[in-house]
Design a protein around this motif. Structure first.
Motif: not given
Length: 436
Positions: A77-103
């Motif tokens: 539950f803790v690790i899966i919800n690390l993806e929440v950070l990606e969801i928050i960034i995507d939700g606020l800035f209109g991106t999609h899977r922002i970490f894909l471009g980073v990682l």
């Protein structure tokens, strides 16, 4: 209109975090209603305990089946919800899977694949937990104090976890670009076939719906914690840090009583002198309500997981006595919540409601059934100390109300008169030696 989803997301995030923050303030205020106690010593040992017990789950695996499954749910539950950070960034800035471009595609795929495997393991563990509660009906989940809301609360959180994990996998399975990348979709690729008959537009709607429901569900879950026994997800860390470091058999002494005894034993003390510090005399000996307990004990009450390990190990409970250490903690928390609501309803001050923890929640029969063996303290997976509350409430009964059981009163009278627990004069103790 293209920014409307971002605005709505920001509003939902602010409302969720704002409500959670308000409840955290209430929680801290309620805990601070307790007496102050100094637990600033041995910082290194306290950090070690927190890392070993709260983070490392060392006391959970004493019961291997439940312990291992709990670790799976906790870590997953803790690790899966690390993806929440990606969801928050995507939700606020209109991106999609922002970490894909980073990682990068490969590393991102490894992370998401591990998340998907953990999601499946969490689902399996939650199903087993549900069966243990509702089909197998383990004895420690069937106690009287677990009827009603506590029983429902345990199931609600399991349903929450099932829904959130399913939404996570559905979100991945219906994300067409993610599936086409074919990296990280270790589990979701098998679910993607379920949607093969839908149009691309419909699949996109399903994906967006799952995305929104997942993040809204997490915000709801976050705010549900305050009303649930699962508050221990957050409080286990401070609770284990501030846990008792003394040997379990060592009971604390009331400072005022200790000072009085030392004064009585001082041959140079003037028995007729006025107290050096009149303010040091406590208004009450022991505890009859939550405000008489210290703040660590109140933190213990909020941290209680209601797992019942303490009660299942309690020898008094095993022999049919009324005492349940779990109930002691649940009653303390319920009374503390009642006091907090009273303060909220009366503009920030407590208005006497004619109730207290003793008698209205916890009976003397429960308190005197305790053998002070510390089995409950040893069994607790998050360093809760029910015994400390029991001892403080028994002190109140003895020192404020002279309400000890007859057997204990007789023993104390014998100690006072004869210097021993037995009703025999000191001069007669060796008479047995002359008997034939």
């Amino acid at each position: 209109m293209q920014y409307l989803p971002n605005i709505l997301f920001a509003i939902a995030l602010l409302l969720g975090l704002g409500y959670f923050g308000n409840n955290v303030k209430k929680l801290i205020r309620n805990i601070k209603l307790g007496r102050d106690v100094d637990v600033s010593d041995h910082k290194k040992q306290r950090f070690n305990n927190m890392a070993r017990i709260a983070l490392g789950q060392s006391k959970m695996v004493v019961r291997p089946v439940a312990g291992i499954m709990h670790i799976i749910v906790y870590v997953g539950f803790v690790i899966i919800n690390l993806e929440v950070l990606e969801i928050i960034i995507d939700g606020l800035f209109g991106t999609h899977r922002i970490f894909l471009g980073v990682l990068g595609e490969t590393l991102y795929g490894v992370f998401i694949a591990s998340f998907e495997v953990l999601a499946v393991l969490v689902l399996l563990a939650v199903i087993v937990f549900w069966l243990r509660r509702n089909i197998i009906k383990l004895k420690r989940f069937m106690s009287a104090e677990m009827k009603g809301w506590p029983e429902n609360d345990g199931n609600i959180i399991l349903y929450f976890e099932v829904v959130l994990m399913c939404l996570f996998l559905t979100m991945n399975a219906t994300d067409i670009p993610f599936q086409e990348m074919n990296s990280g979709n270790l589990v979701s690729q098998f679910i993607a076939h379920w949607f093969s008959g839908f149009s691309e537009g419909t699949i996109h709607i399903i994906e967006r719906s799952a995305w929104w429901l997942h993040i809204i569900g997490i915000l709801i879950f976050l705010n549900y914690l305050y009303f649930s026994k699962h508050l221990h997800i957050l409080l286990a860390f401070p609770n284990t840090y501030f846990g008792n470091l003394k040997p379990k058999g060592e009971l604390d002494n009331l400072e005022s009583v200790t000072a009085e005894v030392k004064l009585m034993m001082d041959p140079n003390a003037d028995p007729f002198a006025a107290p050096a510090n009149p303010d040091a005399v406590p208004a009450k000996f022991g505890a009859s309500d939550v405000s008489d307990l210290n703040w660590v004990q109140l933190l213990n009450a909020y941290t209680c997981t209601e797992c019942g390990r303490c009660t299942s190990e309690c020898p008094a409970n095993q022999t049919g006595k009324k005492l349940s250490p779990r109930k002691i903690m649940m009653d303390t928390r319920d009374r503390l919540e009642e006091v907090g609501k009273n303060i909220d309803a009366n503009g920030g001050t407590f208005k006497d409601d004619g109730k207290q923890l003793l008698n209205d929640y916890i009976t003397p029969e429960e308190l005197w059934a305790c053998t002070s063996c510390n089995a409950c303290v040893e069994a607790c997976p998050v360093s809760i100390n029910p015994l400390s509350i029991i001892i403080d409430m028994r002190r109140y009964l003895v020192m404020e109300q002279s309400a000890a059981p007859m057997e204990l009163n007789n023993m104390m009278t014998n100690v006072e008169n004869n210097g021993a627990p037995w009703p025999y004069n000191q001069m007669d103790r060796l008479n047995w030696a002359n008997e034939n």
